[in-house]
Design an enzyme around this catalytic site. Structure first.
Site, PDB file in Angstrom:
ATOM      1  N   SER A 140     -15.110  33.733  11.275  1.00  0.00           N
ATOM      2  CA  SER A 140     -14.494  33.713   9.960  1.00  0.00           C
ATOM      3  C   SER A 140     -13.294  32.763   9.956  1.00  0.00           C
ATOM      4  O   SER A 140     -13.408  31.615  10.359  1.00  0.00           O
ATOM      5  CB  SER A 140     -14.118  35.143   9.552  1.00  0.00           C
ATOM      6  N   ASP A 281     -20.987  36.454   7.336  1.00  0.00           N
ATOM      7  CA  ASP A 281     -19.729  36.343   8.068  1.00  0.00           C
ATOM      8  C   ASP A 281     -19.875  36.762   9.538  1.00  0.00           C
ATOM      9  O   ASP A 281     -20.447  37.803   9.853  1.00  0.00           O
ATOM     10  CB  ASP A 281     -18.683  37.237   7.388  1.00  0.00           C
TER      11      ASP A 281
END
Length: 416
Positions: A140, A281
């Site tokens: 991320s 993610d």
């Protein structure tokens, strides 16, 4: 404050074993097939920590041999006690006296705007010419920081990396837009649900267009530079939707799509497709990847930069506060499992491995109550400044070998 981790022992297939199974989500690696490292790489290659490994066999009791009386006129033999050979880690103790370490591998956690803390840490580390960076993992926003650091080092060395990081985060502060948050994975599933309400939960929300994000990332990151030999080894995590496995992408295959996949919040923009696979993610499977970093690193020194709080003194009661706390717990769950795995395996197969941590919550009071979507200039500057100061303390604590050992011997159960 940097914190070291002690080994824990298996508990007959219960606590630690379950944590190891949790961290078993680590799957294949999209990489260039480069050779594994030295001491750190033996962490998993010599020990099967993914199974219920039996306890190490107990040492055999020495055989009891009755003493023999010498014959008359014969001198009794002199018993000489032979000291055991020194362990091969003797050289490791000598190496541990060197501080700061000559080479360092980094694990960069994601957490939306909280990752500005990492910006400050990296900026301070880049000011230490004696430290070289070996391998860097990230998920991320941690992945974005890793990519900025890597391409900046290739572009202009340490000063080039500082410029890249500064330019990116300064622009985010000034724009303070929805797109800015998307670039650092600022919207988690729970946080997104609160921000957009029942429209998002019902599936009527139109996912954010990815093209502006690709353009923004390409503006700040030179992806071709990541394949340069001068670039540190990068391990960028994304979560494969089909089976929930963590996928690690290495330098040779990292593109803007890989960066987008690593920062892709599933309730805000559509999944990112790479080679026929859809990804979300990277923080779901490992935030950041730690065991894979230990495998791939040729440096025995690993530094975890953790930005998502683990502690909260308050019990949340509002929907927003509950969702925020759930996000924090979920963001650290996989990381705790990987730390437990390393703690258990380290004393047996990788005594040279030295893992320390710089945590944002140790520097910023009440961080758990703040929002990772806050791009206010005052807050970003606070995070950046706190990161620099935390890195400075980490560097100063190891002025002597004894200081290093004291700092790294503070036990903390599962990062509680």
């Amino acid at each position: 404050m940097a914190v070291g981790f002690h080994a824990c022992h298996p508990d007959s297939g219960h606590g630690v074993t379950r944590l190891l199974r949790m961290s078993g989500k680590i799957d294949g690696t999209h990489d260039d097939g480069s050779a594994q490292g030295t001491a750190a790489s033996r962490l998993l290659s010599l020990t099967n920590i993914w199974s219920d490994a039996p306890s190490l066999p107990a040492a055999r009791e020495p055989l009891s041999v009755p003493p023999q009386r010498p014959a008359p006129g014969v001198q009794a033999p002199v018993m000489v006690e032979v000291a055991p050979a020194p362990p091969p880690v003797a050289s490791v103790r000598a190496r541990a006296e060197r501080w700061p370490p000559p080479t360092l591998s980094l694990a960069l956690q994601g957490g939306g705007s909280f990752a500005a803390f990492t910006w400050g840490v990296l900026e301070r580390l880049l000011e230490e010419p004696s430290i070289d960076f070996d391998t860097i993992s990230g998920a991320s926003a941690g992945a974005i920081n890793a990519l900025l650091l890597g391409c900046g080092l290739v572009e202009g060395g340490r000063e080039g990396a500082r410029r890249r990081l500064n330019r990116f985060w300064t622009r985010l502060m000034h724009e303070a837009s929805f797109r800015s948050l998307m670039l650092v994975g600022g919207f988690s599933p729970a946080g997104s649900s609160v921000a957009f309400g029942p429209t998002l939960r019902s599936g009527q929300f139109d996912p954010f267009d990815l093209d502006p994000l690709r353009q923004a990332l390409s503006r700040d990151i030179d992806f071709t530079a990541l394949r340069d030999p001068k670039c540190p080894k990068l391990l960028i995590a994304a979560t494969r939707i089909r089976d929930g496995q963590q996928q690690i992408f290495g330098n040779q295959v990292i593109t803007a799509d890989v960066a987008l996949a690593s920062t892709c919040p599933p309730l805000v923009h559509c999944a990112v497709e790479i080679d026929g696979e859809a990804y979300w993610d990277g923080g779901f499977g490992g935030n950041p990847p730690l065991i894979k970093l230990a495998q791939q690193s040729t440096s025995a020194d690993l530094l975890l930069i953790q930005v998502t709080p683990t502690r909260d003194a308050y019990v949340p009661i509002t929907l927003a506060a509950i969702d925020r706390r759930l996000d924090q717990i979920a963001a650290n769950a996989a990381l705790k499992a990987e730390i437990a795995a390393i703690e258990w395996a380290q004393p047996h197969v990788a005594p040279a491995l030295r893992l320390s941590r710089i945590a944002a919550e140790d520097s910023i009071e009440g961080l758990a109550q703040r929002s990772s979507t806050d791009l206010g200039r005052g807050f970003i500057r606070l995070l950046h400044r706190s990161g620099r100061e935390a890195a400075e303390r980490w560097l100063r604590q190891g002025a002597t070998g004894a200081d290093v050992q004291r700092a790294l011997s503070v036990a903390e159960p599962a990062l509680a």
